[in-house]
Scaffold this active site. Structure first.
Site, PDB file in Angstrom:
ATOM      1  N   HIS A 178       0.821  -1.213   0.000  1.00 50.08           N
ATOM      2  CA  HIS A 178       0.000   0.000   0.000  1.00 50.08           C
ATOM      3  C   HIS A 178       0.859   1.269   0.000  1.00 50.08           C
ATOM      4  O   HIS A 178       0.571   2.230   0.717  1.00 50.08           O
ATOM      5  CB  HIS A 178      -0.945  -0.004   1.209  1.00 50.08           C
ATOM      6  CG  HIS A 178      -2.211   0.771   1.000  1.00 50.08           C
ATOM      7  ND1 HIS A 178      -2.220   2.132   0.749  1.00 50.08           N
ATOM      8  CD2 HIS A 178      -3.505   0.380   0.978  1.00 50.08           C
ATOM      9  CE1 HIS A 178      -3.470   2.537   0.612  1.00 50.08           C
ATOM     10  NE2 HIS A 178      -4.279   1.488   0.745  1.00 50.08           N
ATOM     11  N   GLU A 316      -2.336  -0.601  -6.046  1.00 47.03           N
ATOM     12  CA  GLU A 316      -2.353  -1.796  -5.203  1.00 47.03           C
ATOM     13  C   GLU A 316      -2.658  -3.028  -6.058  1.00 47.03           C
ATOM     14  O   GLU A 316      -3.809  -3.315  -6.359  1.00 47.03           O
ATOM     15  CB  GLU A 316      -3.401  -1.635  -4.112  1.00 47.03           C
ATOM     16  CG  GLU A 316      -3.246  -0.379  -3.264  1.00 47.03           C
ATOM     17  CD  GLU A 316      -4.523  -0.044  -2.523  1.00 47.03           C
ATOM     18  OE1 GLU A 316      -5.041  -0.917  -1.804  1.00 47.03           O
ATOM     19  OE2 GLU A 316      -5.018   1.091  -2.680  1.00 47.03           O
TER      20      GLU A 316
END
Length: 357
Positions: A178, A316
């Site tokens: 992330h 992501e």
């Protein structure tokens, strides 16, 4: 070959020591990683004007811990799981049994505890190996997990992230990194260019959960196939972007060549610094998040500067959100005794090395 050094970075509230590991290669790329959450704290990319840190994050461990334990956690730079992204209604079934999770994102479950775990670290060759275990019942999931994360720094300025997870019971799993990127090194990312190699995206509802519809990007603000500045269509009144805070928080279905294992899924660049980044992955989807609520972060960013909306973008790579609710999506079930493997590579270029986006 990569060089390594380490230094203390802080102590958790539970008294666990946190270290920072700095990897550097002969090409001038330097990557800083924490044993807390496998956090990528810095990526310094060499340019003709000096190195530029392209990662959004914090300067102190106290700021990371405060951030990651808050209700508005950014998970800046962290390895995310057990289930990256959302599980609708915080529940799923596997093996004929229903499991109830913590509803930590409205009525849904988001991301999990992996960003707050301490990992054992080994450095060898060009590799930083981080390992830990997740006991059955953690986050409410079944199965004892053995988790391995490898960060590999190559001589041609690429950072490869390899994930390997095994379980002793049937469970579900979705993993991602992330990191928020800012190729300008600061400010907002609205004028940075992005290309996503995806012809379709997952339609979301007002809780950012997929409806089940996989829609074409054609003639919508979701179309990044030819490349465009991130801010061009970010808040044009299009329902999908308006309902997530005036930006993107959507999973794109990666266009994958037949027989391809790792595919190019995204390409970003900055005219200001001349830095380009290409992202390759074995995963089926990539979630674009344009930090629509980064300003809610309780901790300051680097240099003590408050976090700001659109201050970074996350790419992501992952399986699809809410997959347990949609059996038509690629399965996220990990069977007992089997091993989940995935990898993602970030390759950095400067100037004309990457070509024109």
């Amino acid at each position: 070959m990569a060089q390594f050094r380490s230094k203390p970075f802080g102590v958790t509230k539970n008294g666990e020591k946190v270290n920072e590991y700095i990897m550097s290669n002969p090409g001038g790329l330097a990557v800083s990683v924490l044993n807390y959450g496998c956090v990528i704290k810095n990526i310094f990319v060499p340019t003709k004007h000096g190195p530029v840190d392209v990662v959004v994050g914090h300067d102190t461990f106290a700021d990371y811990e405060n951030d990651f334990n808050s209700s508005s956690s950014t998970c800046c730079g962290a390895f995310v799981g057990r289930y990256a992204n959302r599980i609708e209604n915080a529940e799923f079934s596997v093996g004929g049994r229903k499991y109830q999770l913590e509803p930590n994102n409205g009525k849904n479950h988001l991301h999990g505890t992996f960003p707050r775990k301490i990992y054992d670290v080994k450095a060898f060759g060009d590799t930083l190996l981080l390992e830990t275990e997740s006991p059955a019942g953690e986050d409410g999931f079944p199965g004892n997990l053995k988790i391995s994360v490898r960060y590999i720094l190559t001589e041609d300025n690429a950072l490869r992230m390899d994930y390997r997870v095994s379980s002793d019971a049937d469970t579900i799993l979705n993993l991602t990194n992330h990191t928020y990127f800012n190729l300008d090194g600061g400010g907002d990312v609205l004028n940075q260019k992005l290309r996503i190699y995806a012809s379709r995206y997952l339609e979301g509802n007002n809780e950012t959960c997929p409806t089940g519809s996989i829609l074409p990007v054609d003639n919508t603000p979701m179309d990044f196939r030819a490349g465009k500045v991130i801010g061009r269509d970010i808040d044009t009144g299009f329902a999908q972007t308006t309902m997530v805070g005036g930006g993107y928080d959507h999973c794109f279905v990666i266009d994958r060549g037949r027989g391809a294992s790792q595919s190019l899924c995204a390409w970003a660049s900055s005219d200001k610094t001349g830095i380009s980044m290409k992202v390759y992955t074995t995963q089926p989807g990539v979630q674009l998040y344009t930090a629509n609520f980064l300003q809610d972060c309780p901790s300051p960013g680097k240099g003590g500067v408050p976090m700001q909306k659109y201050g970074g973008f996350a790419l992501e790579t992952q399986h699809f959100p809410c997959s347990p609710s949609h059996p038509e999506f690629p399965s996220t079930v990990l069977r007992a005794g089997k091993v989940f493997r995935a990898n993602t590579t970030l390759r950095f270029f400067t100037g004309k090395q990457c070509g024109k986006l």
